[in-house]
Design an enzyme around this catalytic site. Sequence first.
Site, PDB file in Angstrom:
ATOM      1  N   ASP A 172      52.939  49.624 -39.018  1.00  0.00           N
ATOM      2  CA  ASP A 172      54.283  49.053 -38.952  1.00  0.00           C
ATOM      3  C   ASP A 172      54.979  49.030 -40.307  1.00  0.00           C
ATOM      4  OD1 ASP A 172      53.639  48.633 -36.415  1.00  0.00           O
ATOM      5  OD2 ASP A 172      53.724  46.432 -36.450  1.00  0.00           O
ATOM      6  N   TYR A 223      56.166  52.357 -41.364  1.00  0.00           N
ATOM      7  CA  TYR A 223      57.339  52.706 -40.573  1.00  0.00           C
ATOM      8  C   TYR A 223      58.579  51.990 -41.119  1.00  0.00           C
ATOM      9  CZ  TYR A 223      60.490  53.070 -36.605  1.00  0.00           C
ATOM     10  OH  TYR A 223      61.589  53.304 -35.814  1.00  0.00           O
ATOM     11  N   ASP A 224      58.403  50.692 -41.374  1.00  0.00           N
ATOM     12  CA  ASP A 224      59.530  49.926 -41.910  1.00  0.00           C
ATOM     13  C   ASP A 224      59.996  50.502 -43.242  1.00  0.00           C
ATOM     14  OD1 ASP A 224      59.415  48.284 -39.773  1.00  0.00           O
ATOM     15  OD2 ASP A 224      58.288  46.689 -40.780  1.00  0.00           O
ATOM     16  N   SER A 248      72.497  57.924  -4.395  1.00  0.00           N
ATOM     17  CA  SER A 248      71.573  56.848  -4.062  1.00  0.00           C
ATOM     18  C   SER A 248      70.456  57.428  -3.190  1.00  0.00           C
ATOM     19  CB  SER A 248      72.376  55.773  -3.352  1.00  0.00           C
ATOM     20  OG  SER A 248      71.571  54.673  -3.124  1.00  0.00           O
ATOM     21  N   LEU A 249      69.724  56.610  -2.483  1.00  0.00           N
ATOM     22  CA  LEU A 249      68.630  57.091  -1.643  1.00  0.00           C
ATOM     23  C   LEU A 249      68.679  56.383  -0.305  1.00  0.00           C
ATOM     24  CD1 LEU A 249      65.552  56.838  -4.063  1.00  0.00           C
ATOM     25  CD2 LEU A 249      66.494  58.944  -3.127  1.00  0.00           C
ATOM     26  N   GLU A 257      57.007  59.573  -6.288  1.00  0.00           N
ATOM     27  CA  GLU A 257      57.251  58.856  -7.543  1.00  0.00           C
ATOM     28  C   GLU A 257      57.424  57.369  -7.245  1.00  0.00           C
ATOM     29  OE1 GLU A 257      60.781  60.402  -9.375  1.00  0.00           O
ATOM     30  OE2 GLU A 257      60.078  62.473  -9.186  1.00  0.00           O
ATOM     31  N   LYS A 266      59.399  54.052  -7.145  1.00  0.00           N
ATOM     32  CA  LYS A 266      60.819  53.721  -7.171  1.00  0.00           C
ATOM     33  C   LYS A 266      60.960  52.541  -8.125  1.00  0.00           C
ATOM     34  CE  LYS A 266      64.746  52.658  -4.193  1.00  0.00           C
ATOM     35  NZ  LYS A 266      65.194  51.537  -5.003  1.00  0.00           N
ATOM     36  N   ASP A 302      62.260  49.619 -10.297  1.00  0.00           N
ATOM     37  CA  ASP A 302      63.281  48.612 -10.034  1.00  0.00           C
ATOM     38  C   ASP A 302      63.944  48.200 -11.347  1.00  0.00           C
ATOM     39  OD1 ASP A 302      64.823  46.903  -8.606  1.00  0.00           O
ATOM     40  OD2 ASP A 302      63.241  45.445  -8.202  1.00  0.00           O
ATOM     41  N   ARG A 350      75.401  53.329 -13.754  1.00  0.00           N
ATOM     42  CA  ARG A 350      75.719  54.114 -12.563  1.00  0.00           C
ATOM     43  C   ARG A 350      77.112  53.774 -12.031  1.00  0.00           C
ATOM     44  NH1 ARG A 350      75.101  53.445  -6.988  1.00  0.00           N
ATOM     45  NH2 ARG A 350      74.844  55.432  -5.919  1.00  0.00           N
ATOM     46  N   GLU A 397      65.814  54.969 -15.356  1.00  0.00           N
ATOM     47  CA  GLU A 397      65.955  53.531 -15.123  1.00  0.00           C
ATOM     48  C   GLU A 397      65.578  52.789 -16.388  1.00  0.00           C
ATOM     49  OE1 GLU A 397      67.245  53.833 -11.506  1.00  0.00           O
ATOM     50  OE2 GLU A 397      66.439  51.803 -11.714  1.00  0.00           O
ATOM     51  N   TYR A 447      63.703  60.367 -14.608  1.00  0.00           N
ATOM     52  CA  TYR A 447      63.165  61.105 -13.464  1.00  0.00           C
ATOM     53  C   TYR A 447      64.056  62.236 -12.961  1.00  0.00           C
ATOM     54  CZ  TYR A 447      66.124  57.556 -11.367  1.00  0.00           C
ATOM     55  OH  TYR A 447      67.173  56.725 -11.086  1.00  0.00           O
ATOM     56  N   LYS A 461      60.000  63.071  -2.543  1.00  0.00           N
ATOM     57  CA  LYS A 461      61.025  64.082  -2.810  1.00  0.00           C
ATOM     58  C   LYS A 461      60.521  65.469  -2.447  1.00  0.00           C
ATOM     59  CE  LYS A 461      62.824  61.515  -6.776  1.00  0.00           C
ATOM     60  NZ  LYS A 461      63.082  61.462  -8.209  1.00  0.00           N
ATOM     61  N   LYS A 469      60.134  52.115   1.228  1.00  0.00           N
ATOM     62  CA  LYS A 469      60.186  50.818   0.549  1.00  0.00           C
ATOM     63  C   LYS A 469      58.904  50.013   0.755  1.00  0.00           C
ATOM     64  CE  LYS A 469      63.741  48.918  -0.570  1.00  0.00           C
ATOM     65  NZ  LYS A 469      64.884  48.707  -1.431  1.00  0.00           N
ATOM     66  N   CYS A 495      59.404   9.909 -18.720  1.00  0.00           N
ATOM     67  CA  CYS A 495      58.213  10.745 -18.522  1.00  0.00           C
ATOM     68  C   CYS A 495      57.431  10.248 -17.303  1.00  0.00           C
ATOM     69  CB  CYS A 495      57.332  10.690 -19.769  1.00  0.00           C
ATOM     70  SG  CYS A 495      55.740  11.504 -19.534  1.00  0.00           S
ATOM     71  N   CYS A 551      53.957   8.632 -18.780  1.00  0.00           N
ATOM     72  CA  CYS A 551      53.847   7.428 -19.612  1.00  0.00           C
ATOM     73  C   CYS A 551      55.086   6.539 -19.546  1.00  0.00           C
ATOM     74  CB  CYS A 551      53.564   7.813 -21.062  1.00  0.00           C
ATOM     75  SG  CYS A 551      54.925   8.684 -21.833  1.00  0.00           S
ATOM     76  N   CYS A 554      58.956  14.793 -23.634  1.00  0.00           N
ATOM     77  CA  CYS A 554      58.409  13.454 -23.814  1.00  0.00           C
ATOM     78  C   CYS A 554      57.849  13.446 -25.234  1.00  0.00           C
ATOM     79  CB  CYS A 554      57.288  13.192 -22.815  1.00  0.00           C
ATOM     80  SG  CYS A 554      56.325  11.733 -23.239  1.00  0.00           S
ATOM     81  N   CYS A 567      51.061  10.067 -25.034  1.00  0.00           N
ATOM     82  CA  CYS A 567      51.285  10.262 -23.593  1.00  0.00           C
ATOM     83  C   CYS A 567      50.019  10.830 -22.938  1.00  0.00           C
ATOM     84  CB  CYS A 567      52.468  11.210 -23.390  1.00  0.00           C
ATOM     85  SG  CYS A 567      52.656  11.765 -21.690  1.00  0.00           S
TER      86      CYS A 567
HETATM   87  S1  IVH Z   1      65.935  59.718  -7.207  1.00  0.00           S
HETATM   88  C1  IVH Z   1      69.297  62.378  -6.337  1.00  0.00           C
HETATM   89  N1  IVH Z   1      63.776  58.640  -8.200  1.00  0.00           N
HETATM   90  O1  IVH Z   1      66.571  53.865  -6.827  1.00  0.00           O
HETATM   91  C2  IVH Z   1      68.457  61.394  -7.003  1.00  0.00           C
HETATM   92  N2  IVH Z   1      65.641  57.239  -7.831  1.00  0.00           N
HETATM   93  O2  IVH Z   1      67.833  52.872  -4.227  1.00  0.00           O
HETATM   94  C3  IVH Z   1      68.349  60.113  -6.267  1.00  0.00           C
HETATM   95  N3  IVH Z   1      65.302  54.926  -8.504  1.00  0.00           N
HETATM   96  O3  IVH Z   1      69.876  54.697  -7.297  1.00  0.00           O
HETATM   97  C4  IVH Z   1      67.534  59.104  -6.934  1.00  0.00           C
HETATM   98  N4  IVH Z   1      63.249  55.174  -9.242  1.00  0.00           N
HETATM   99  O4  IVH Z   1      68.504  54.476  -9.376  1.00  0.00           O
HETATM  100  C5  IVH Z   1      65.029  58.418  -7.793  1.00  0.00           C
HETATM  101  N5  IVH Z   1      61.800  57.846  -9.102  1.00  0.00           N
HETATM  102  C6  IVH Z   1      63.054  57.635  -8.708  1.00  0.00           C
HETATM  103  C7  IVH Z   1      63.662  56.372  -8.786  1.00  0.00           C
HETATM  104  C8  IVH Z   1      64.969  56.212  -8.319  1.00  0.00           C
HETATM  105  C9  IVH Z   1      64.236  54.332  -9.065  1.00  0.00           C
HETATM  106  C10 IVH Z   1      66.548  54.226  -8.172  1.00  0.00           C
HETATM  107  C11 IVH Z   1      67.766  55.061  -8.377  1.00  0.00           C
HETATM  108  C12 IVH Z   1      68.550  54.959  -7.094  1.00  0.00           C
HETATM  109  C13 IVH Z   1      67.899  53.835  -6.404  1.00  0.00           C
HETATM  110  C14 IVH Z   1      68.039  54.049  -4.918  1.00  0.00           C
END
Ligand code: IVH
Length: 675
Positions: free
Chosen positions: A34, A37-38, A83-84, A115, A117, A119, A138, A179, A231, A295, A319, A413, A416, A431, A436
């Site tokens: 570190d 690096y610093d 989206s998906l 892959e 998903k 969050d 997005r 993400e 991704y 996919k 999901k 408290c 006590c 407290c 206590c």
């Molecule tokens: S692919 C055309 N891959 O989940 C590409 N999405 O509910 C479509 N997300 O809006 C998305 N991990 O932001 C893809 N491995 C992953 C993901 C992913 C998270 C998110 C993405 C999307 C949301 C859909």
Amino acid sequence: MVPPEVRARAEELRREIHLHNHRYHVLDQPLIGDSQYDGLLRELQQIESEHPELITPDSPSLRVGGQPSEKFRKVRHPSPILSLSNAYTADEVGAWFDRLHRLDERLEKADFVVEPKIDGLTVVLHYGEGVFELGATRGDGEVGEDITPNLRTVRSLPLRIPVDPKEGPAPRRLVVRGEAVILRADFEAMNHRLSEAGGRTYVNPRNTASGALRQLDPRLTAARPITLLCYAIVESADPIPGRQTEVLAHLSKLGFPVARETVPAPNLKSAIEAAEKLKGARETLAYEADGAVIKVNDLRLAADLGVVGKDPRAAIAYKFPSQEATTRLSDIGVNVGRTGVITPYAILEPIEVGGVTVRQATLHNFDYIADKDIRVGDTVTIKRAGEVIPYVIGPVLDVRPRGNRRFRPPEVCPSCGEKLVRLPEEVAVYCVNAACPAQLVRNLEHFAARGAMDIEGLGIRVSEELVSARKVSDVADLYRLEVRDVLGLEGFAERKAANLIAAIEASKSRPLSRLIHSLGIHGVGEAVAGDLTRHFSDLEALQKAPREALLEIEGIGPNLAEAIWDWFRQPRNRTILRKLRKAGVWPRAESAPKGRPTLRGLSFVLTGTLPSLTRDEAKALIERHGGKTVGSVSQKTDFVVVGESPGSKLEDAGKLGVPTLDDAGLRRLAEGKGG
Ligand code: IVH
């Protein structure tokens, strides 16, 4: 004019810093320490402050966060950020495949990628000639917000690609999708730090990451441990690979972090199996994931399949079951912590969430209850995620029974009866009664805990018994106990009583760092205790140390120095020290290794039985040399020390690519002879 050698040096520093950043934050394989690096970063900052014209948009010095902006600019995405669609069962995934198959026969032979998903918050990253130029949220999928200065502070985001120039020339133009997340371990550690300091803790990693990236002041973003997982390629001026598996490999080569848990699948059946396996492993992931994305691997075929609404046909989110549930809040309890912090918790009608029965959940603090207007008797939504303690999201207002009253925080408290105080600028309520009983119970529990004095058989129950029977009034009193004192306590027959006294006696030989840690000084955990041991030979030396001497120790700032100094000035604590010394609990520092600690900044996980060291000895060895041991393997772990019959941590090491050592290797490393 900037002298050419200065210009060249700035360029060289930037390259080097990018490389080390990547090694540290993406690959988890740092090459330098570190402070080195610093040193590089400071040198660059020095040059840039003398020659501001040398600051480039990809300069790592911008990571600390630039000037706040008034408002985010809108950015139109080069193509829609799709989206998906979702599936909740294997049958629904099967139905998705059948629809595709009817549209295109090529699906017959198609293979897939599975892959996680992730969050987090979706981000779109633009690179021109290899330099990170623009990063956006997005938004509605067409137009997002420009959060470039905030994203620059994210350490795992490459500011220049390829990070390793040996990987070829920079792409002319590339837009990548990923993400932004906070890893669970980082989230827990951050909340732990915040609550120790009496501050507000965060509710969940996703909202914290998303909130931090939407700050107008990038310095606030920089203060949060945000990371990134990429991704997809949204757009590229150069040819890109034709398969998703290759895209991920390509992104990784350029220096983007990608999830390691991606699995190729030759057919749908194995894709579903892989997705279900990922569901089973959900809790072990370093980040939160709410599903698996299946996919079509062939991106040409995927593009031909087209889009329905905002969802590409060629991918589906399978999901995971929700980790949220609703139940009735039967009551709100309050806990008194070791430092006197009073925290509320929810007492729930038991409810099953993700296979676990939840009876209690955290309510964070009294402000949280007031902000969300959570009332006893309400139906509340709770969430359980991984190992994180379940928490109450909020009340379901539509079904609030009439007459539910606003919650009134306690004024005294519960243990006590002392009037509670709220310190300025803190959310925590305290407290402050040093005697206590509830605090004493927590202090005893902490004192006797595994990483501290390790007194077998002395947990919270026995601590409560000892306090309520008035057998002890501080931790040092433990060493005055005799078998007959303990015999009268509930559940204590002759043998158990003798064992407890023997365990207390055995704890007298714990090393100094353990004793310091066990005293429960605000902010002094195992790591700081280890640091102190390297500078002070015993508790007397530490007690006499002026604030300045504490401040000189690397890693100890003014607040911590003050807290330590102050602890040793309290009459009550001085009495404890006197009593400990008299009881013979007065370890001296083992001869501290000279020079820079060999394991400084390294984090270790122990698994299995080591042939030549007990677990405590291995821990002490690591701490003595400046390293720390943690309970579970993450991307931040430097080494896993493996003994006989190792547990799943060895597998975790393999999965995350964390190097392993045996006990001999650990000793060599500690002695500075390399692993
Ligand atoms: S692919 C055309 N891959 O989940 C590409 N999405 O509910 C479509 N997300 O809006 C998305 N991990 O932001 C893809 N491995 C992953 C993901 C992913 C998270 C998110 C993405 C999307 C949301 C859909």
